[in-house]
Motif scaffolding. Sequence first.
Motif, PDB file in Angstrom:
ATOM      1  N   ARG A  78      30.754   7.270 -39.393  1.00 21.48           N
ATOM      2  CA  ARG A  78      30.350   8.539 -39.982  1.00 21.48           C
ATOM      3  C   ARG A  78      28.879   8.485 -40.401  1.00 21.48           C
ATOM      4  NH1 ARG A  78      34.473   9.640 -38.057  1.00 21.48           N
ATOM      5  NH2 ARG A  78      36.256  10.810 -38.869  1.00 21.48           N
ATOM      6  N   PRO A  79      27.937   8.550 -39.442  1.00 27.93           N
ATOM      7  CA  PRO A  79      26.519   8.605 -39.826  1.00 27.93           C
ATOM      8  C   PRO A  79      26.239   9.853 -40.649  1.00 27.93           C
ATOM      9  CG  PRO A  79      26.784   9.138 -37.506  1.00 27.93           C
ATOM     10  CD  PRO A  79      28.126   8.657 -37.985  1.00 27.93           C
ATOM     11  N   VAL A  80      25.294   9.768 -41.561  1.00 29.39           N
ATOM     12  CA  VAL A  80      24.995  10.899 -42.440  1.00 29.39           C
ATOM     13  C   VAL A  80      23.659  11.557 -42.138  1.00 29.39           C
ATOM     14  CG1 VAL A  80      26.460  10.129 -44.327  1.00 29.39           C
ATOM     15  CG2 VAL A  80      24.097   9.312 -44.199  1.00 29.39           C
ATOM     16  N   GLU A  81      22.947  11.058 -41.133  1.00 25.50           N
ATOM     17  CA  GLU A  81      21.673  11.661 -40.747  1.00 25.50           C
ATOM     18  C   GLU A  81      21.468  11.461 -39.250  1.00 25.50           C
ATOM     19  OE1 GLU A  81      20.062   9.033 -43.331  1.00 25.50           O
ATOM     20  OE2 GLU A  81      19.808   7.455 -41.839  1.00 25.50           O
ATOM     21  N   ASP A  82      20.580  12.233 -38.688  1.00 26.86           N
ATOM     22  CA  ASP A  82      20.235  12.123 -37.269  1.00 26.86           C
ATOM     23  C   ASP A  82      18.809  11.598 -37.176  1.00 26.86           C
ATOM     24  OD1 ASP A  82      19.670  12.335 -34.600  1.00 26.86           O
ATOM     25  OD2 ASP A  82      20.038  14.492 -34.472  1.00 26.86           O
ATOM     26  N   TRP A 108      22.225  18.242 -42.707  1.00 25.96           N
ATOM     27  CA  TRP A 108      23.458  17.779 -42.069  1.00 25.96           C
ATOM     28  C   TRP A 108      24.630  17.790 -43.042  1.00 25.96           C
ATOM     29  CZ3 TRP A 108      19.012  14.412 -41.505  1.00 25.96           C
ATOM     30  CH2 TRP A 108      18.321  14.624 -40.309  1.00 25.96           C
ATOM     31  N   PRO A 109      24.932  18.936 -43.644  1.00 24.32           N
ATOM     32  CA  PRO A 109      26.062  18.961 -44.584  1.00 24.32           C
ATOM     33  C   PRO A 109      27.372  18.550 -43.932  1.00 24.32           C
ATOM     34  CG  PRO A 109      25.373  21.195 -43.997  1.00 24.32           C
ATOM     35  CD  PRO A 109      24.316  20.263 -43.484  1.00 24.32           C
ATOM     36  N   ASP A 110      27.534  18.889 -42.644  1.00 21.13           N
ATOM     37  CA  ASP A 110      28.788  18.545 -41.962  1.00 21.13           C
ATOM     38  C   ASP A 110      28.969  17.041 -41.844  1.00 21.13           C
ATOM     39  OD1 ASP A 110      26.502  18.713 -40.281  1.00 21.13           O
ATOM     40  OD2 ASP A 110      27.769  18.738 -38.492  1.00 21.13           O
ATOM     41  N   LEU A 111      27.862  16.299 -41.642  1.00 23.92           N
ATOM     42  CA  LEU A 111      27.970  14.851 -41.543  1.00 23.92           C
ATOM     43  C   LEU A 111      28.379  14.240 -42.881  1.00 23.92           C
ATOM     44  CD1 LEU A 111      24.859  13.897 -39.340  1.00 23.92           C
ATOM     45  CD2 LEU A 111      27.219  14.373 -38.618  1.00 23.92           C
ATOM     46  N   VAL A 112      27.759  14.715 -43.950  1.00 24.10           N
ATOM     47  CA  VAL A 112      28.081  14.177 -45.275  1.00 24.10           C
ATOM     48  C   VAL A 112      29.516  14.517 -45.654  1.00 24.10           C
ATOM     49  CG1 VAL A 112      27.470  14.249 -47.719  1.00 24.10           C
ATOM     50  CG2 VAL A 112      25.663  14.281 -45.977  1.00 24.10           C
ATOM     51  N   VAL A 113      29.916  15.752 -45.402  1.00 23.04           N
ATOM     52  CA  VAL A 113      31.287  16.154 -45.718  1.00 23.04           C
ATOM     53  C   VAL A 113      32.282  15.340 -44.886  1.00 23.04           C
ATOM     54  CG1 VAL A 113      32.941  18.065 -45.610  1.00 23.04           C
ATOM     55  CG2 VAL A 113      30.662  18.439 -46.538  1.00 23.04           C
ATOM     56  N   GLY A 114      31.885  14.944 -43.678  1.00 21.44           N
ATOM     57  CA  GLY A 114      32.764  14.117 -42.858  1.00 21.44           C
ATOM     58  C   GLY A 114      33.150  12.814 -43.529  1.00 21.44           C
ATOM     59  N   LEU A 213      33.139  21.804 -51.577  1.00 22.78           N
ATOM     60  CA  LEU A 213      33.952  23.016 -51.428  1.00 22.78           C
ATOM     61  C   LEU A 213      33.231  24.052 -50.583  1.00 22.78           C
ATOM     62  CD1 LEU A 213      35.361  23.387 -55.058  1.00 22.78           C
ATOM     63  CD2 LEU A 213      36.640  22.710 -53.011  1.00 22.78           C
ATOM     64  N   GLY A 214      31.905  24.113 -50.696  1.00 23.92           N
ATOM     65  CA  GLY A 214      31.131  25.083 -49.926  1.00 23.92           C
ATOM     66  C   GLY A 214      30.961  24.709 -48.475  1.00 23.92           C
ATOM     67  N   ASN A 215      31.340  23.484 -48.126  1.00 23.36           N
ATOM     68  CA  ASN A 215      31.157  23.020 -46.749  1.00 23.36           C
ATOM     69  C   ASN A 215      32.451  22.526 -46.115  1.00 23.36           C
ATOM     70  OD1 ASN A 215      28.095  23.090 -46.035  1.00 23.36           O
ATOM     71  ND2 ASN A 215      28.177  22.324 -48.155  1.00 23.36           N
ATOM     72  N   GLY A 216      33.561  23.087 -46.569  1.00 16.51           N
ATOM     73  CA  GLY A 216      34.787  22.903 -45.809  1.00 16.51           C
ATOM     74  C   GLY A 216      35.912  22.133 -46.456  1.00 16.51           C
ATOM     75  N   LEU A 217      35.677  21.383 -47.525  1.00 15.86           N
ATOM     76  CA  LEU A 217      36.788  20.701 -48.173  1.00 15.86           C
ATOM     77  C   LEU A 217      37.542  21.664 -49.088  1.00 15.86           C
ATOM     78  CD1 LEU A 217      35.748  17.050 -49.104  1.00 15.86           C
ATOM     79  CD2 LEU A 217      36.599  17.977 -46.940  1.00 15.86           C
TER      80      LEU A 217
END
Length: 231
Positions: A78-82, A108-114, A213-217
Motif C-alpha cells: 500500500r504505497p502512499v505516494e507516487d 493521493w487520499p485514496d492511497l492513504v485511505v487504502g 470518512l470523507g474519502n470512503g471509510l
Amino acid sequence: MTRRITWAGLPNTWDLGGLDGALGTTRYGRVYRSAMLDALDEAGRAELYDGGVRTIIDLRNDDEIAAAADDPFTRHHRPVEDQSDAEFMAKWPTLDSPGYYVDVLERWPDLVVGVFGVLAAPHTDGEDEAVLVHCAHGRDRTGMITAMLLQLCAVEREAIVADYLGAVRAIGDHVAATGDAAHIARESPELDARRSRELEEFLDVIDTERFLLGNGLSPADIDRVRGRLLR
C-alpha cells in the motif's frame, strides 16, 4: 513493557501500545511500526510470527520492493505516494520530514485511505493478531500513518510526537553505525527540530476521522481501526 522491539536485530521497530489518550491507553501487541523487513531470515520471520504478527502493510513503492520470501504473513502493498510525480518530487526531493504529509493527503487520499482500509478489515486469526506497518526507514511514510492512527485513537499529542522522534533517532543511530554517508549528511539537530515542528503543524490541520470518512471509510470502519489499538 517496553515499546522498543528488537526482533531479529531490526533497527527501528516499535510497539504502539502503552500510549495514553482520551479514549484510553493503547494496547500492546496489536500494531507495530518498523523499517523494512527485507533482511529478515527464516528465524527472524519466525520471531515476528511468534510475536503475534499476522498482517504486514508495506508502504514502499514498487521499485523499492524485492520479491517476498515464502512466509506465513498476509502482505499488503500500500504505497502512499507516487514518486513518479515530477511536480511532487521537485517540491519534496528528500521526503525526510513531515512537511510533505499534507501534500500527500491532498494528492493521493485514496492511497492513504487504502492503508486504513487494511487496518479496518476483520481479523483473520483471532482478536489478538497484530499488524506491522513499515516503509524503508520506518520514519516518514510510516510516521505519517502512525501519527494519523494515534490521533484517531485520541492519543495525547506529546506521545504522538515522541513516538515519531523515537523512530527518527533510532534509524539515525542505525545509519550512523552502518555508515550510510548520504543519509548521515542530511541528519542534524536542526532537522530534528524542524521535523518535530512540522509534525505538530500536521496534527494541527489534519482531522484523521473526518479525512477517512470523507474519502470512503464508514463509521464502522473507523470503529474497527480504533479497535486495533483500543479495547
